[in-house]
Structures are given as structure tokens and as C-alpha cells.
Design an enzyme around this catalytic site. Structure first.
Site, PDB file in Angstrom:
ATOM      1  CB  SER A 133     -11.658  -5.319   7.279  1.00  0.00           C
ATOM      2  OG  SER A 133     -11.172  -5.073   5.980  1.00  0.00           O
ATOM      3  CB  CYS A 175      -0.889   0.047   1.237  1.00  0.00           C
ATOM      4  SG  CYS A 175      -1.366  -1.528   1.931  1.00  0.00           S
ATOM      5  CE  LYS A 229      -8.530   2.154  10.390  1.00  0.00           C
ATOM      6  NZ  LYS A 229      -8.244   1.152   9.354  1.00  0.00           N
ATOM      7  CB  CYS A 284      -2.365   1.504   4.195  1.00  0.00           C
ATOM      8  SG  CYS A 284      -3.168   0.091   4.981  1.00  0.00           S
ATOM      9  CD  GLU A 332     -10.165  -2.491   9.839  1.00  0.00           C
ATOM     10  OE1 GLU A 332      -9.624  -3.379   9.153  1.00  0.00           O
ATOM     11  OE2 GLU A 332     -10.328  -1.335   9.443  1.00  0.00           O
TER      12      GLU A 332
END
Length: 571
Positions: free
Chosen positions: A474, A53, A128, A126, A448
Site C-alpha cells: 500500500s 473515498c 485503482k 480510490c 497489497e
């Protein structure tokens, strides 16, 4: 173009005889007198080697520097952290994920404040890191542009496209005896073929869509996959454009109005986006001094048609979305149907409506449905409220056929115990799995639960049980999974009082979630309830648990713009 530095924050570190010591540091880095006299533009990157990511972000940020120079500014690049959910998932590391959103926002704020930068271009890849970067822009309120690093391309196995969601679900299939280990290994080696964030309409791509819908990103920039050469052009254009914003003094809070947040929530619902958006949008709004909580988000979700056939509920991924015309294609039909406000300004200097005038609806693409003929008439994400969740909860219904569920509770006090029960096939059809003490304060960190939900789905139980938690799910989760239940268990919310066998009734059509237990019985249980302690009694997670507020308001750790006495951009 020329700029008057006497009105910019960087004057405090570069103008006047008293700043000679500061300038000596700039000369030490090879800067010229002309470069020191220009506006200083922060180029913040969440790039690192933790996951694909983030691996493409630093090269894009370096190209952005060239755009800043071309626009008449002096770029100053720095990095911030990322906690990548795909790596942190399924173990104690996930407690760091939501906390990292605050650390990212705080670290960008502190770097910009400390060095007196005049504008900001932020790169994130990615989950957050996207809202964290945008929160810092809204908090600082210097002219800013958000750039997403782009999504990963799908992998291929046996002629079919695959991605990381398939790997998580294959773990459940393996546990159920339906996927030989060699097939699982073959899948894990090809599911993620290179740079970029998860390809479905999970949290990263959802918040990337928010960046465009809310006006902080260049039009149709964020859905371009990470490996595409055109990402370099986008990065360069962001550097040039941020200098134009500086010239116009067009700031993030001018862009992110209440109407812009409503537009962003519409796009989340219409694309079947991640439930995490119901956490991040209130947090971003707080940075502007706008009240926009879970119930405000849910009200918008309720009246928005679901029009995007995207994973995990549908079949397509971000690459397909890009080829279909990007998020602006989705917004075109939403605007035509009266679901968007065209008036908010964007980083182009034009309104959203003016940007959309340049878009022609493509009836031949397969990803987006016309709002006149949606997949479903209401959004892919639904808010819930009731005796089990007085402060609300959230569920992603995109792609689900069953929208009502009632059954006996099976209660667990942490995710690990739940996952162990799933692996042992101890979860029975028709039950409501409760995972508590995983909220923002109680976790701490509001984990998550993709490993657990994916394993259930892999075992063929995804539509046969419901799962509720005061933690999160998620964006890749599918099935009847309700998160953000508030008040959380750590604060004595009703979820803390549930016992095995209690009947829980969920209605995602009418937006209710009820604990079918008499008030008198709950009152007796409350008398014996004792707050739990956790193992995180020092360090960042302890500090987070001391300051974090409820999920309903975005799990905030500071009062936001409503408590401001000054804004950084005006120093």
C-alpha cells in the site's frame, strides 16, 4: 460555440434518418432536438457507497453535467465500479483490487464505444480507480479531463491528527499488548471523519498528483479536500473545459507524451509517492503506445530530489499540501531546478510551463522543500534489480534512515500465513520476510500487504526487518518493504526458489537486491520446483490470471496502443 457532428463519434447514434430509432430513445428521456444535436459528453463516475473515498463523486459528477451544458454539450452520466483497498485489505478481497483497474478502464471504454460519446470527464476517488479512469481516456483518445474526488480530512484524537494508517498500525500495537482494545476502538471511530480518500501520500493522492503532473487534470484541482465547497467549482470548470478541448480537438495522447510521463514520475519521486505508481505509469503509457517500464520509472526516481514532507514517511497530509499550494507548488521548484520538462501541453490548452508561470513559490509553507535544499537528494521511491529480481522491484525509502539490509529469509507462500506469524510474534529481528505467490498471475491479483506491514510497525519491528514480495504494498506502507519482485513466483522467478535461512542482501542506495545462494544450488532447486495452482479457476480472477503480464510492464492485460489498427476517437 457550435460543433460539426459529422466529424464526431456521436453522429453514429444521432444524425440522419437512419438514426430515428436511436433518437427515439433520447426523446424518451426528455431530451430536446437541440440537446440531441449537441456533442455527447460522457461523465463517468466511480461513485458508490463502498467507502468514503467514493461517496462524494456522484454529486460532483452531477455538477460537472451543468458545466458541460454551459459549454455547449449534452452530458451523459454513467457509473463504473470501485474496489476500495481500505475495505479489501488484509483478506482475499484484496485480490480484486488491481483487477478492478482493468475492469474500470474496460467498462468506461465499452460504455463510451457503445454509446458513441464524443468526450469524457472522469471522476475517481480510490486507488485503482484513478489509473483505471485515466487509462480509459488514453485508450479512447477523445478529449478528456480527469477529476479526483478529493482527500479526506484528518481525524482528531487526544488533540492529535490521525488517519487510517494509524488504525492499521494500532492493530499491531494491540497484538503486541501496547494498545488496549478500548483505545483501538476509540481511534477507529474518529480516524476517518467524512468524505474523501486516504489523506497521506498513499496511492490515491499519488495518482491524483500524477493527473496534474501529466496534464490530464486542471491545475491545482486534485489536492482540494473532498468536503470543501470549492470542489463544486472544480467539477463545473471541468465540464466547461472539456468542451473547449473538443473544440480544439486536443486529445489525451497529445497531452500524455513521453516527456509528460517523465514529469509524472518526477513528481511521484519528489513527493515520496506510492510504489504503485511504478505499476500504473507503465500501464498508462502502454495505452498511448509508449514504452515506459519499471526500469524507466526507476531511472527517473534515482535522479529526483525528495522534497515533500508527507505521510507515511513524513508528517503532513493532503489537506496541508492543498494549503501549501498543491502539487503545482512542488512542481514550481522542480521546474526551477531543471527537473521538469515545461513543454508538454495540458488540458488548459497551455503548456505545463505556461501554467507554472502563474505560480509563485511560497517560502513560508512547510510541506515542500526547495530543490536546492531537499529532504534527501534522491527520490522517495527507489527501483531495485539483482539476482533475486532480474525483472526489477520497487521500494519506498521516504522517511527511512536505514537503506541497506542483509539477513536470513523467512519464507511464506501467502499473506495470511505471514500475518498469522506476525500476530504470534514469530518474526525475529534481522530477518527478511518473503511473501510469494502473490504476484499478478500467481495471486492472482497482486495483493497489497498493508495489514502485515502495519502490524509489524505497530509491534516496533518496522525498521528491524525487511519484507519482500512479488505482490504489492500500500502507499501507506512504511519500513523496508520491497514489492513488485519479478519474475514472480508463479512463473518460476528466483523468489520461488528461496528457502528459510538463505541470505538476502538489499541495497537501496545502489539499487540492488541479491539472493546470496550459489547458482548451482538454485539450479538443483529449480529441478524440483513445481508450479502452484490456486483456488481461482473460474470467473474474473481466473480470466485475469490468463492474460496478465509482468509487473515490470504494468501488469497489462492487452497489447496496448502499439497493436492498434484504429483509435476509437476517429470512428
Amino acid at each position: 460555440m457550435s460543433f460539426d457532428k459529422s466529424k464526431l463519434p456521436s453522429r453514429h447514434v444521432s444524425v440522419g434518418p437512419e438514426r430515428a430509432p436511436h433518437r427515439s430513445y433520447y426523446y424518451a428521456m426528455g431530451m430536446t432536438e437541440e440537446e440531441i444535436a449537441r456533442p455527447f459528453v460522457a461523465v463517468a463516475s466511480a461513485g458508490n457507497d463502498s467507502a468514503p473515498c467514493n461517496t462524494a463523486l456522484d454529486p460532483q459528477a452531477d455538477i460537472c453535467r451543468k458545466g458541460v451544458i454551459a459549454g455547449g454539450g449534452t452530458p451523459r452520466r454513467f457509473n463504473t465500479i470501485t474496489v476500495t483497498d481500505g475495505i479489501a485489505m488484509g483478506h482475499q478481497g484484496m485480490k480484486s483490487s488491481l483487477v478492478s483497474r482493468e475492469v474500470i478502464a474496460d467498462s468506461v471504454e465499452l460504455s463510451v464505444r457503445g454509446h458513441c460519446y464524443d468526450a469524457l470527464v472522469g471522476f475517481a476517488g480510490c486507488d485503482k480507480s484513478l489509473p483505471g479512469m485515466m487509462m480509459s481516456m488514453l485508450r479512447l483518445n477523445v478529449p478528456s479531463i480527469f477529476v479526483y474526488g478529493g482527500s479526506i480530512l484528518p481525524g482528531t484524537l487526544n488533540g492529535k491528527d490521525v488517519n487510517v494508517k494509524d488504525v492499521f498500525e494500532a492493530v499491531g500495537q494491540h497484538a503486541a499488548g501496547n494498545c488496549p482494545l478500548k483505545e483501538l476502538i476509540a481511534l477507529e471511530k474518529v480516524a476517518c471523519p467524512g468524505h474523501g480518500a486516504c489523506g497521506g501520500q498513499f496511492t490515491a493522492n499519488t495518482m491524483a498528483c500524477v493527473g496534474e503532473a501529466i496534464g490530464l487534470s486542471l491545475p491545482n484541482s486534485n489536492m482540494t479536500p473532498a468536503p470543501y465547497k470549492s470542489r463544486e467549482e472544480i467539477a463545473h470548470a471541468a465540464g466547461v473545459q472539456v468542451m473547449k478541448l473538443l473544440e480544439l480537438n486536443l486529445r489525451p495522447r497529445d497531452i500524455c507524451t513521453r516527456e509528460a510521463f517523465e514529469n509524472a514520475a518526477r513528481v511521484v519521486a519528489a513527493t515520496g509517492g506510492s510504489t504503485n505508481a511504478a505499476l500504473h505509469l507503465p500501464a498508462m503509457a502502454s495505452e498511448c503506445g509508449i514504452s515506459f517500464d519499471l526500469f524507466d520509472v526507476a531511472e527517473i526516481f534515482k535522479s529526483t530530489p525528495y522534497i515533500a514532507d508527507l505521510q507515511p514517511g513524513g508528517q503532513y497530509v493532503a489537506k496541508d499540501m492543498h494549503e501549501a499550494g498543491g502539487v503545482y507548488m512542488a512542481m514550481k521548484t522542480l521546474l526551477d531546478g531543471g527537473f521538469l520538462d515545461p513543454n508538454p501541453i495540458t488540458v488548459t490548452g497551455k503548456t505545463l510551463g505556461e501554467n507554472l508561470e502563474e505560480i509563485t513559490w511560497n517560502p513560508d509553507q512547510k510541506v515542500f522543500y526547495d530543490v536546492k535544499n531537499p529532504i534527501t537528494p534522491t527520490g522517495g521511491v527507489v527501483g531495485l534489480k539483482g539476482s533475486l529480481a532480474p525483472d526489477g522491484a520497487i521500494v519506498k525509502v521516504a522517511g527511512m534512515e536505514r537503506l541497506q539490509f542483509s539477513g536470513p529469509a523467512r519464507v511464506f507462500d501467502c499473506e495470511e500465513d505471514t500475518f498469522a506469524a506476525v500476530e504470534k510474534r514469530e518474526i525475529t529481528e534481522g530477518c527478511v520476510v518473503v511473501i510469494r505467490y502473490e504476484g499478478p498471475k500467481g495471486g492472482p491479483g497482486m495483493r497489497e500487504m498493508l495489514s502485515t506491514t502495519a502490524a509489524l510497525y505497530g509491534q516496533g519491528m518496522g525498521e528491524k526487518v525487511a519484507l519482500i514480495t512479488d505482490g504489492r504494498f500500500s502507499g501507506a506502507t512504511r519500513g523496508f518493504c520491497i514489492g513488485h519482485v519479478g519474475p514472480e513466483a508463479a512463473e518460476g522467478g528466483p523468489i520461488a526458489l528461496i528457502e528459510d535461512g538463505d541470505i538476502i542482501t538489499i541495497d537501496a542506495v545502489n539499487g540492488t537486491i541479491e539472493l546470496e545462494v550459489d547458482d548451482a544450488v538454485l539450479a538443483e532447486r529449480r529441478k524440483s520446483w513445481v508450479p502452484r495452482t490456486n483456488d481461482y479457476q473460474s470467473g474474473a480472477l481466473w480470466r485475469y490470471s490468463q492474460t496478465v503480464g509482468p509487473a515490470r510492464d504494468g501488469a497489462l492485460t492487452h497489447p496496448g496502443a502499439k497493436a492498434e489498427t484504429h483509435v476509437y476517437a476517429d470512428i
